[in-house]
Write an enzyme that holds these catalytic residues in place. Structure first.
Site, PDB file in Angstrom:
ATOM      1  N   GLU A 205      11.505 -13.877   8.250  1.00 12.76           N
ATOM      2  CA  GLU A 205      12.639 -13.160   7.664  1.00 12.76           C
ATOM      3  C   GLU A 205      13.979 -13.441   8.345  1.00 12.76           C
ATOM      4  O   GLU A 205      14.702 -12.522   8.742  1.00 12.76           O
ATOM      5  CB  GLU A 205      12.370 -11.655   7.644  1.00 12.76           C
ATOM      6  CG  GLU A 205      11.168 -11.265   6.807  1.00 12.76           C
ATOM      7  CD  GLU A 205      10.979  -9.765   6.657  1.00 12.76           C
ATOM      8  OE1 GLU A 205      10.259  -9.353   5.746  1.00 12.76           O
ATOM      9  OE2 GLU A 205      11.554  -9.008   7.486  1.00 12.76           O
ATOM     10  N   GLU A 383       3.508 -10.874   4.113  1.00  9.34           N
ATOM     11  CA  GLU A 383       3.614  -9.428   4.369  1.00  9.34           C
ATOM     12  C   GLU A 383       3.630  -8.700   3.034  1.00  9.34           C
ATOM     13  O   GLU A 383       4.333  -9.111   2.100  1.00  9.34           O
ATOM     14  CB  GLU A 383       4.886  -9.061   5.144  1.00  9.34           C
ATOM     15  CG  GLU A 383       4.886  -9.425   6.600  1.00  9.34           C
ATOM     16  CD  GLU A 383       6.143  -8.927   7.324  1.00  9.34           C
ATOM     17  OE1 GLU A 383       6.738  -7.918   6.864  1.00  9.34           O
ATOM     18  OE2 GLU A 383       6.513  -9.542   8.330  1.00  9.34           O
TER      19      GLU A 383
END
Length: 479
Positions: A205, A383
């Site tokens: 991320e 995720e």
């Protein structure tokens, strides 16, 4: 059903899960940031301290036993840069080739690795090797992620920022100096752990960092920072490949971007800015978006040093982002997706997790198909999960999201795995321990783990190699 070699895993982050008993790592910017009394008083952070966490550093065997109970066969685990190099690597010189301000090559060789080895933390390397070997000894698949927001304090020390500047101190916006040190670190880790890893991820991320690691939230400001993170990935990719031929990818945070009024043009613009501009850079070497947004006057050309730097795509998905057009482009609407706050149900009458995120399982299908149609590169959901301490929604959440993953696979997408966030509760950054994402609940005082009922639903999916027929009705039910 999913393919026979599909990976059913969990994801964890070192900083969020390792500390709690021994092995406190006080060498990162986030450790300093989260322990800063002023930050606690100003409510920048919760006041919960990461050194009081769930203690994966010591209890990894217990957690791996629990993964075995669910028949989990994979994990994405992290290495903390600040543990490996507690002292600066800046004096270890490497040859760097520039094109104006762009780093187009960093020369790493065996002598570089030897010098890095002299100053590395051998105790940390041994512990990580013990953790990874224990996991791999159970016939499991391992992704190692190299950066998840934390940076060694010798590169970014928030305590040295003035009070007026502290809000921008965390996250460590990547610049050329950090790119060079990050590349050395990635090469060194690849040389040490190549024999045990199955896949590499350079970053988790990065878009969450370059969007928020400065007070400059303009498109131009974000674009300049985005470009540096893209270059960092490309240079790390090259460095890893010197010592490992395992696939190298990168993991991105994604909301399913939708328009409240069906404005497809603004959706396309938002998707390009938030997703594709970054990936076009490291897949196609196309940085035309940067020159156009910043109006820097430079000729637009393909950067060969940035091209074909992704072997697999890691997609993180939790909810959607609903937008509408405004004078500067678009804005995200509150009451939907990631922006529901404390309301019980979204404005679409959907349930909301403990983080204020709307449960929107259709979105995972949409982002998979978006990336597949544009890039045709293998995808892993790295995720997916929700904060739900009482486990009211997690069973339906897992079933409904996995059902939509199966839809994407049946429509031609190459999806190679699903990694639930997370196996245990952990330290959720500024929210501390208040947001519970674990399949296993953790007593933060005793460090005991307790299986949440939803973990058994995940096991049912794993054992059935997809959503069981007798549970598909639940996966289609809007909660």
């Amino acid at each position: 059903m999913v393919p026979n070699n599909f990976k059913f895993g969990f994801s964890e982050c070192g900083f969020q899960s390792e500390m709690g008993l021994s092995g406190t790592d006080n060498n990162s910017d986030w450790f300093i940031w989260s322990n800063d009394k002023r930050n606690i008083e100003k409510h920048y952070v919760s006041g919960d301290l990461p050194q009081n966490g769930v203690a994966y550093w010591d209890l990894y065997k217990q957690d791996h036993d629990n993964a075995d109970k669910l028949n989990i066969n994979a994990a994405r685990l992290g290495i903390e840069w600040s543990r490996i190099f507690t002292e600066s690597t800046e004096n270890i010189e490497v040859d760097i080739k520039y094109d104006n301000d762009d780093i187009i090559n960093i020369s790493i060789n065996d002598e570089t690795i030897r010098k890095l080895d002299e100053i590395s933390n051998k105790d940390a390397i041994k512990r990580y090797m013990d953790i990874f070997k224990d996991f791999k000894s159970r016939n499991k698949f391992l992704i190692i992620n190299l950066y998840h927001w934390t940076i060694p304090k010798w590169l970014n020390d928030p305590s040295k920022f003035s009070d007026n500047d502290k809000q921008r101190a965390i996250g460590g916006c990547f610049n050329n100096h950090i790119i060079i040190e990050f590349t050395k670190y990635c090469a060194y880790i690849a040389s040490k752990f190549d024999n045990i890893v199955d896949r590499w991820s350079t970053m988790n991320e990065p878009n969450m960092v370059y969007q928020g690691c400065s007070v400059d939230s303009s498109y131009n400001g974000i674009s300049a920072r985005k470009k540096k993170f893209a270059e960092a990935h490309a240079r790390a990719y090259d460095a890893i490949k010197l010592y490992s031929q395992k696939p190298v990818g990168i993991i991105f945070a994604n909301g399913d971007i939708q328009s409240i009024d069906g404005d497809n043009d603004i959706v396309d613009k938002a998707k390009f800015f938030n997703r594709y501009s970054f990936f076009d850079s490291i897949i196609n070497g196309d940085l035309s978006w940067y020159h156009e947004l910043t109006n820097d006057g430079k000729p637009i050309k393909t950067r060969s040093d940035m091209k074909n730097k992704v072997d697999w795509l890691g997609l993180n998905y939790y909810s959607r982002d609903v937008i509408k057009r405004n004078d500067s482009g678009w804005e995200i609407l509150k009451g939907y997706g990631h922006y529901c706050g404390d309301i019980k149900n979204s404005l679409d009458n959907r349930s909301v997790s403990d983080t204020g995120w709307e449960i929107y399982p259709e979105g995972i299908y949409n982002i998979i198909m978006d990336y597949h149609n544009r890039y045709k590169i293998p995808i892993t959901i790295t995720e997916n999960g929700l904060a739900d301490d009482m486990d009211r929604y997690r069973s339906n959440y897992i079933l409904s999201h996995f059902y939509n993953i199966e839809r994407a696979i049946s429509d031609g997408a190459i999806v190679e795995g699903y990694y639930h966030w997370s196996l245990t509760d952990n330290y959720e950054w500024a929210s501390g321990f208040s947001k519970k994402f674990g399949l296993f609940k953790v007593n933060m005082e005793t460090k005991e783990r307790y299986m949440r009922p939803s973990a058994l639903i995940y096991k049912e999916i794993i054992d059935s190699h997809g959503v069981p027929d007798n549970l598909k009705w639940i996966s289609r039910y809007k909660i």
